[in-house]
Design a protein around this motif. Structure first.
Motif, PDB file in Angstrom:
ATOM      1  N   TRP A 191      15.873  43.051  40.770  1.00  0.00           N
ATOM      2  CA  TRP A 191      17.063  43.907  40.805  1.00  0.00           C
ATOM      3  C   TRP A 191      17.732  43.946  39.440  1.00  0.00           C
ATOM      4  O   TRP A 191      17.795  42.931  38.735  1.00  0.00           O
ATOM      5  CB  TRP A 191      18.088  43.374  41.805  1.00  0.00           C
ATOM      6  CG  TRP A 191      17.707  43.489  43.239  1.00  0.00           C
ATOM      7  CD1 TRP A 191      16.531  43.942  43.768  1.00  0.00           C
ATOM      8  CD2 TRP A 191      18.538  43.122  44.352  1.00  0.00           C
ATOM      9  NE1 TRP A 191      16.565  43.891  45.130  1.00  0.00           N
ATOM     10  CE2 TRP A 191      17.785  43.384  45.529  1.00  0.00           C
ATOM     11  CE3 TRP A 191      19.819  42.612  44.463  1.00  0.00           C
ATOM     12  CZ2 TRP A 191      18.293  43.144  46.798  1.00  0.00           C
ATOM     13  CZ3 TRP A 191      20.326  42.364  45.728  1.00  0.00           C
ATOM     14  CH2 TRP A 191      19.573  42.638  46.879  1.00  0.00           C
ATOM     15  N   ASP A 192      18.257  45.125  39.111  1.00  0.00           N
ATOM     16  CA  ASP A 192      19.129  45.293  37.952  1.00  0.00           C
ATOM     17  C   ASP A 192      20.482  45.726  38.506  1.00  0.00           C
ATOM     18  O   ASP A 192      20.715  46.902  38.761  1.00  0.00           O
ATOM     19  CB  ASP A 192      18.556  46.347  37.002  1.00  0.00           C
ATOM     20  CG  ASP A 192      19.384  46.516  35.729  1.00  0.00           C
ATOM     21  OD1 ASP A 192      20.433  45.843  35.613  1.00  0.00           O
ATOM     22  OD2 ASP A 192      18.994  47.316  34.859  1.00  0.00           O
ATOM     23  N   ALA A 233      23.301  48.519  36.415  1.00  0.00           N
ATOM     24  CA  ALA A 233      22.230  49.052  35.567  1.00  0.00           C
ATOM     25  C   ALA A 233      22.737  49.968  34.466  1.00  0.00           C
ATOM     26  O   ALA A 233      21.990  50.281  33.532  1.00  0.00           O
ATOM     27  CB  ALA A 233      21.220  49.811  36.433  1.00  0.00           C
ATOM     28  N   GLY A 256      20.537  52.489  32.314  1.00  0.00           N
ATOM     29  CA  GLY A 256      19.133  52.219  32.594  1.00  0.00           C
ATOM     30  C   GLY A 256      18.306  51.602  31.488  1.00  0.00           C
ATOM     31  O   GLY A 256      17.088  51.473  31.639  1.00  0.00           O
ATOM     32  N   SER A 278      16.960  48.427  32.827  1.00  0.00           N
ATOM     33  CA  SER A 278      15.974  48.764  33.859  1.00  0.00           C
ATOM     34  C   SER A 278      14.630  49.126  33.234  1.00  0.00           C
ATOM     35  O   SER A 278      13.564  48.760  33.751  1.00  0.00           O
ATOM     36  CB  SER A 278      16.467  49.946  34.704  1.00  0.00           C
ATOM     37  OG  SER A 278      17.653  49.626  35.393  1.00  0.00           O
ATOM     38  N   ALA A 280      17.617  49.492  40.763  1.00  0.00           N
ATOM     39  CA  ALA A 280      18.703  49.601  39.789  1.00  0.00           C
ATOM     40  C   ALA A 280      19.988  50.033  40.490  1.00  0.00           C
ATOM     41  O   ALA A 280      20.125  51.192  40.901  1.00  0.00           O
ATOM     42  CB  ALA A 280      18.329  50.599  38.696  1.00  0.00           C
ATOM     43  N   GLU A 337      23.793  51.041  40.511  1.00  0.00           N
ATOM     44  CA  GLU A 337      24.817  51.584  39.617  1.00  0.00           C
ATOM     45  C   GLU A 337      25.711  52.552  40.389  1.00  0.00           C
ATOM     46  O   GLU A 337      25.279  53.650  40.748  1.00  0.00           O
ATOM     47  CB  GLU A 337      24.178  52.291  38.424  1.00  0.00           C
ATOM     48  CG  GLU A 337      25.180  52.910  37.466  1.00  0.00           C
ATOM     49  CD  GLU A 337      26.254  51.923  37.012  1.00  0.00           C
ATOM     50  OE1 GLU A 337      27.451  52.200  37.245  1.00  0.00           O
ATOM     51  OE2 GLU A 337      25.897  50.876  36.448  1.00  0.00           O
ATOM     52  N   LEU A 369      21.475  57.127  34.167  1.00  0.00           N
ATOM     53  CA  LEU A 369      20.408  56.252  34.644  1.00  0.00           C
ATOM     54  C   LEU A 369      19.229  57.089  35.133  1.00  0.00           C
ATOM     55  O   LEU A 369      18.070  56.853  34.731  1.00  0.00           O
ATOM     56  CB  LEU A 369      20.942  55.360  35.777  1.00  0.00           C
ATOM     57  CG  LEU A 369      19.918  54.600  36.621  1.00  0.00           C
ATOM     58  CD1 LEU A 369      19.134  53.610  35.781  1.00  0.00           C
ATOM     59  CD2 LEU A 369      20.623  53.885  37.786  1.00  0.00           C
ATOM     60  N   VAL A 387      11.020  52.305  39.036  1.00  0.00           N
ATOM     61  CA  VAL A 387      12.465  52.070  39.065  1.00  0.00           C
ATOM     62  C   VAL A 387      13.085  52.917  40.169  1.00  0.00           C
ATOM     63  O   VAL A 387      12.895  54.136  40.203  1.00  0.00           O
ATOM     64  CB  VAL A 387      13.129  52.396  37.711  1.00  0.00           C
ATOM     65  CG1 VAL A 387      14.649  52.276  37.823  1.00  0.00           C
ATOM     66  CG2 VAL A 387      12.608  51.462  36.619  1.00  0.00           C
ATOM     67  N   PRO A 400      16.636  53.950  41.575  1.00  0.00           N
ATOM     68  CA  PRO A 400      18.099  53.931  41.418  1.00  0.00           C
ATOM     69  C   PRO A 400      18.806  53.872  42.767  1.00  0.00           C
ATOM     70  O   PRO A 400      18.413  54.562  43.715  1.00  0.00           O
ATOM     71  CB  PRO A 400      18.402  55.259  40.703  1.00  0.00           C
ATOM     72  CG  PRO A 400      17.095  55.697  40.105  1.00  0.00           C
ATOM     73  CD  PRO A 400      16.052  55.209  41.078  1.00  0.00           C
TER      74      PRO A 400
END
Length: 297
Positions: free
Chosen positions: A118-119, A122, A125, A128, A143, A145, A154, A166, A168
């Motif tokens: 996990w980010d 983020a 990005g 990420s 990610a 955010e 991102l 990735v 989001p």
């Protein structure tokens, strides 16, 4: 009082002078100059001026600048494409780029090919992207955010770099699942309003929030590693997940350079992790405070 107030501008000038900076206010910009280097911020970023003084050398050492006469200039006053010096990778940012501190985030655990990670926080990005390179096409980076503008950048950078691994997620990781006020003031310090030292109700928007255990249930898998930069919400995010973290070992790397009720968040994190048997370490060796937590073997 705002960025145009004479007292605020005077205080920033005095503080800047003590730190070796000349600060001027041309038009809608704030210019920080130190010898042959200038950093340009938008007026809305005035609350970040002391922080940007602290990180001045870090940014000039990690982000490519432009030449203007005898001066090297970093212009963060408007959205733009900025390139990191070390990796030579460029990203679109709404204003100030993310700190290039991947060495800090991976100093305790470096994500491996195939990892699910996990980010959290983020931003646009950049982190990420680098995490996605580490886990490879067989891994995943979720990610998180919640900021409307940051999320737009991102997804733009995910598309720019073709990051198929990735995913989001437009939610804030914190200590409760539901909704909360988020201060979307257009700065790197944007965050959940209840955790911010400075916030302005004019920029409040309602965002979806989720806890670590609930996010795992929703996504159907537990991460191996979590990078966290969530502007003070890290204490509640970890605190509400104590039993879950005991049952599900996760490596965590947290930007803990925040304060809650006057106490540094890294001190609270150290106590929380130690209480569930995690090995924890906090240090400012990378220019700001980070906390690393490793689960018991």
């Amino acid at each position: 009082l705002g960025p145009k107030n004479a007292l605020v501008r005077g205080a920033l000038r005095v503080h800047g002078s003590r730190c070796g900076f000349e600060i001027t206010y041309p038009g809608d910009c704030i210019v920080l100059r130190k010898r042959e280097r200038e950093m340009v911020l938008g007026k809305a970023q005035f609350i970040q001026v002391p922080l940007m003084m602290d990180c001045f050398e870090l940014y000039f050492n990690t982000v490519e600048s432009e030449s203007a006469g005898d001066c090297a200039v970093l212009n963060f006053s408007r959205p733009g494409l900025h390139r990191y010096i070390g990796s030579q990778v460029a990203f679109y940012f709404p204003s100030v780029p993310e700190d290039d501190v991947m060495d800090a985030y991976t100093s305790s655990y470096k994500p491996q090919p195939g990892d699910v990670i996990w980010d959290a926080g983020a931003h646009a990005g950049a982190s990420s992207f680098f995490l996605a390179q580490m886990v490879g096409p067989s891994g995943k980076v979720y990610a998180f955010e919640p900021d409307e503008e940051n999320f737009e950048y991102l997804t733009r950078n995910v598309e720019l770099h073709g990051l198929r691994n990735v995913i989001p997620i437009k939610k804030a990781l914190t200590g409760s699942t539901g909704t909360a006020n988020f201060c979307m003031d257009g700065t790197m310090s944007a965050g959940l309003a209840e955790y911010l030292v400075y916030s302005d109700q004019r920029f409040f928007q309602t965002v979806s929030t989720i806890t670590l255990p609930d996010a795992c249930a929703e996504l159907g898998e537990v991460p191996k590693y979590v990078k966290m930069d969530i502007e003070g919400a890290e204490v509640d995010a970890v605190g509400c997940a104590q039993e879950f973290l005991k049952a599900h070992p996760i490596y965590l790397s947290i930007e803990s350079n925040h304060r809650l009720n006057g106490e540094p968040t890294y001190k609270r994190l150290d106590k929380l992790f130690s209480g569930i048997g995690y090995t924890t370490r906090s240090s400012d060796q990378f220019g700001q405070m980070f906390t690393w937590a490793e689960p018991p073997l």
